[in-house]
Structure formats: structure tokens, C-alpha cells
Design an enzyme around this catalytic site. Structure first.
Site, PDB file in Angstrom:
ATOM      1  CG  HIS A  22      -3.126  -1.978  -3.307  1.00 21.70           C
ATOM      2  ND1 HIS A  22      -1.942  -3.067  -3.094  1.00 21.70           N
ATOM      3  CD2 HIS A  22      -3.266  -1.595  -2.080  1.00 21.70           C
ATOM      4  CE1 HIS A  22      -1.662  -3.072  -1.739  1.00 21.70           C
ATOM      5  NE2 HIS A  22      -2.452  -2.385  -1.342  1.00 21.70           N
ATOM      6  CG  MET A  62      -4.761  -5.905   7.501  1.00 18.96           C
ATOM      7  SD  MET A  62      -5.999  -4.606   6.979  1.00 18.96           S
ATOM      8  CE  MET A  62      -6.181  -3.726   8.673  1.00 18.96           C
ATOM      9  CB  SER A  63      -0.653  -7.858   2.800  1.00 21.03           C
ATOM     10  OG  SER A  63       0.590  -6.955   3.242  1.00 21.03           O
ATOM     11  CE1 TYR A 121      -8.622  -4.953   2.359  1.00 21.35           C
ATOM     12  CE2 TYR A 121      -6.948  -5.768   3.505  1.00 21.35           C
ATOM     13  CZ  TYR A 121      -7.425  -4.735   2.530  1.00 21.35           C
ATOM     14  OH  TYR A 121      -6.579  -3.936   2.108  1.00 21.35           O
ATOM     15  CD  GLU A 122      -8.576  -6.206  -2.359  1.00 21.44           C
ATOM     16  OE1 GLU A 122      -8.803  -5.802  -3.464  1.00 21.44           O
ATOM     17  OE2 GLU A 122      -7.187  -6.391  -1.980  1.00 21.44           O
ATOM     18  CB  SER A 155      -0.676  -0.015   1.100  1.00 12.56           C
ATOM     19  OG  SER A 155      -1.802  -1.027   1.345  1.00 12.56           O
ATOM     20  CG  ASN A 202      -0.248   2.776  10.972  1.00 16.20           C
ATOM     21  OD1 ASN A 202       0.031   2.444   9.994  1.00 16.20           O
ATOM     22  ND2 ASN A 202      -0.893   2.386  12.340  1.00 16.20           N
ATOM     23  CB  ALA A 254       1.738   0.029   4.433  1.00 17.21           C
ATOM     24  CG  HIS A 257      -6.442   3.139   3.218  1.00 15.15           C
ATOM     25  ND1 HIS A 257      -5.451   2.216   3.354  1.00 15.15           N
ATOM     26  CD2 HIS A 257      -6.567   3.449   1.941  1.00 15.15           C
ATOM     27  CE1 HIS A 257      -5.138   1.758   2.038  1.00 15.15           C
ATOM     28  NE2 HIS A 257      -5.672   2.669   1.293  1.00 15.15           N
ATOM     29  CG  HIS A 305      -5.008  -7.020   1.137  1.00 19.19           C
ATOM     30  ND1 HIS A 305      -5.020  -5.947  -0.084  1.00 19.19           N
ATOM     31  CD2 HIS A 305      -4.004  -6.515   1.571  1.00 19.19           C
ATOM     32  CE1 HIS A 305      -4.100  -5.160  -0.161  1.00 19.19           C
ATOM     33  NE2 HIS A 305      -3.468  -5.341   1.062  1.00 19.19           N
TER      34      HIS A 305
HETATM   35  N1  HPA Z   1      -2.713  -2.281  11.248  1.00 18.98           N
HETATM   36  C1  HPA Z   1      -2.824  -3.217  10.346  1.00 18.98           C
HETATM   37  N2  HPA Z   1      -2.620  -3.142   9.063  1.00 18.98           N
HETATM   38  C2  HPA Z   1      -1.982  -1.945   8.743  1.00 18.98           C
HETATM   39  C3  HPA Z   1      -1.766  -1.118   9.856  1.00 18.98           C
HETATM   40  C4  HPA Z   1      -2.169  -1.322  11.179  1.00 18.98           C
HETATM   41  O1  HPA Z   1      -1.915  -0.326  11.989  1.00 18.98           O
HETATM   42  N3  HPA Z   1      -1.125   0.001   9.108  1.00 18.98           N
HETATM   43  C5  HPA Z   1      -0.920  -0.388   8.099  1.00 18.98           C
HETATM   44  N4  HPA Z   1      -1.435  -1.626   7.608  1.00 18.98           N
END
Ligand code: HPA
Length: 278
Positions: A64, A217-218, A88-89, A33, A241, A116, A253, A86
Site C-alpha cells: 500500500h 479485511m477492508s 487492524y493497523e 493490496s 488466494n 484483495a 501476505h 485498515h
Molecule cells: N483472508 C482475509 N483477508 C484476505 C485474504 C484471506 O484469505 N486474502 C486477502 N485478504
């Protein structure tokens, strides 16, 4: 959505790609991402929109782009995937792992996977790069695997070893390259969750307790497929983050994509240096 994908389906997709490029990739690169810009550095590039390849899972997420880029980077023949999918999609785990399967059939030996991730380790800051030394397969411990279903014996064993998921030589190389390029490279364990909701503060305190440095998440399904097929893996997280362990901040996001702007130049430098010395 289909939960298993046959070798014939994988090879059918590989042959569509082969018919659109003269390049024979040795290194696969998956861009996470907000990190897609690295793809613009590829020379002599054949760019294939993911939607033009029958059966290719197309990303629905902002940040993406969904393009397959075959060409050269630092004289290495690469297959860059700009925009992954992903779980979740709504894709099956098999579909999430499919791009790596196709890369394997096209001949890649090494996979550089990026993502990310949120910093669970309090010492990490947004904009840091983290070498993934190992992962926590939380989505898998919950029962979801891209290897579920009949084993593709031609590609790898029923019960693949994951004791060295991330290649030690490639890790050493990445450390050396980061030092030479003056890039601070953090190291740690990546926890892979299903998402798409970000974690609660209690989730995050749990993740910290069990040894997580960064969460996302990947990556874990792709690395599982890579290792099943004997592909060597280098994993790099871009810290986007600080995870919200104390419940005082919120994660968005937009924040994740914004951090990509700081991360891309560093990540590009590091990946180029690694490819040069491979
Ligand atoms: N949590 C989960 N997935 C993420 C995060 C997060 O803080 N930042 C980027 N992808």
C-alpha cells in the site's frame, strides 16, 4: 485515536487537497493490496503523498503505497487512492472511512472500491476478479462502525439504508464491460472481517455456511461511509488466494501481493472500460 471526526476536520483535509490540484474528481477509486499499479495509468496526474496531508491516515502495510492521485482516466476526473488504511493497523473506524468522506466533499458521485480477497467459494481461483454483489458486515455486526458518534446530518441520515449497497446499474455496466473485454468476472458476497490474522479453517467453514464467496479485511467500512453520503458504489475483489477451509494450505501476505501481478492487468482493463462507458 479519535473515534469520531467532525465535518470541519473533513473539510480542512479536503481544502488541503484542493490547494494542490486543479482537478475536480467525479469518481473515487480505492486500490487494494497489490493492486496499486492501476494508478500509473492516470493522466495529467497530481500526486500527493498521503503523509503530506495533515490528518490523512497513512497506510503502514506493505503493498500500500499511500498516495493520492488526482487526474484523468478515460476522460473521467478521478481521485485514486493508492493504499488504504485498515482497522487492524490501529486506526479508528472513523479514520478508515475518512478518505471516502474527503472524496465526497471534493465532489465524487461514484466510488470504485477494490480489494484483495481470499476465495471461500471453492469455484474461485487466485487471479480471478469478483464483482461484489453484496457484503457481510461482520466487523459491523461485532459493533464497529465508521458512522458511530454524532451523525453528520449534512452528509447523510442517522440510519442509512444498505439494501442496495452496490449499485445495480454499475454492476450491470461492469458485467457488460467484462464480457466485451473477454474478462471472466465472478460474482459474489464479500465478508469483511477485522483481521489481521487470517481465518482458521473453522472460521472459513462458518463463513461459507453464511453465504460468503470471498473474505477480506477492508472495503465494508468505506462502502458504509459511501452509502451514508449517497455515493454510488462499484466493488471488485481480486482473488488472491484460496481460503484454507480444509486446513491443508497456508495463506501468506506474499501470496496476496504475488496474485496482484496477475490481477492488475485485468483489473486495469475492466476499470478503464467501466470509466469509458459511464
Ligand atoms: N483472508 C482475509 N483477508 C484476505 C485474504 C484471506 O484469505 N486474502 C486477502 N485478504
Amino acid at each position: 485515536m479519535s473515534d469520531t471526526i467532525s465535518l470541519e476536520q473533513i473539510d480542512q483535509i479536503a481544502s488541503q487537497i484542493r490547494s494542490r490540484t486543479k482537478h475536480q474528481p467525479a469518481v473515487g477509486i480505492i486500490l487494494g493490496s497489490g493492486l496499486g499499479e492501476l494508478a500509473s495509468a492516470v493522466e495529467d496526474a497530481d500526486v500527493i503523498p498521503a503523509g503530506e496531508v495533515n490528518g490523512w491516515p497513512v497506510s503502514t502495510v506493505k503493498g500500500h503505497q499511500g498516495r493520492l492521485i488526482l487526474g484523468n482516466l478515460e476522460s473521467q476526473p478521478v481521485f485514486v487512492l493508492q493504499g488504504r488504511v485498515h482497522y487492524y493497523e490501529g486506526y479508528s473506524m472513523a479514520q478508515v472511512g475518512l478518505p471516502v468522506r474527503v472524496m465526497q466533499r471534493l465532489g465524487i458521485q461514484t466510488l470504485i472500491v477494490t480489494n484483495a480477497a481470499g476465495a471461500v467459494n471453492p469455484e474461485f481461483e487466485p487471479g480471478d476478479l469478483m464483482l461484489i454483489t453484496d457484503h457481510l458486515n461482520l466487523i459491523g455486526l461485532g459493533g464497529l462502525s465508521p458512522l458511530r458518534g454524532p451523525n453528520l446530518d449534512e452528509l447523510g441520515p442517522r440510519f442509512p439504508d444498505m439494501s442496495r449497497a452496490y449499485d445495480r446499474e454499475l454492476m450491470a455496466l461492469a458485467r457488460r464491460c467484462a464480457a466485451e473485454e473477454n474478462i471472466l468476472l465472478r460474482e459474489g458476497v464479500y465478508a469483511g472481517l477485522a483481521g489481521p490474522a487470517f481465518e482458521t479453517p473453522a472460521d472459513l467453514r462458518f463463513l461459507r455456511l453464511i453465504g460468503t464467496d470471498a473474505v477480506g479485511m477492508s472495503t465494508v467500512p468505506e462502502v458504509t461511509v459511501a452509502r451514508h453520503g449517497g455515493t454510488r458504489v462499484l466493488g471488485i475483489s481480486g482473488i488472491s488466494n484460496k481460503a484454507n477451509l480444509d486446513g491443508e494450505t497456508v495463506t501468506t501476505h506474499e501470496e496476496v501481493l504475488e496474485a496482484g501481478r496477475i490481477l492488475v492487468p485485468k483489473l486495469t482493463k475492466l476499470v478503464r472500460a467501466v470509466l469509458r462507458s459511464m
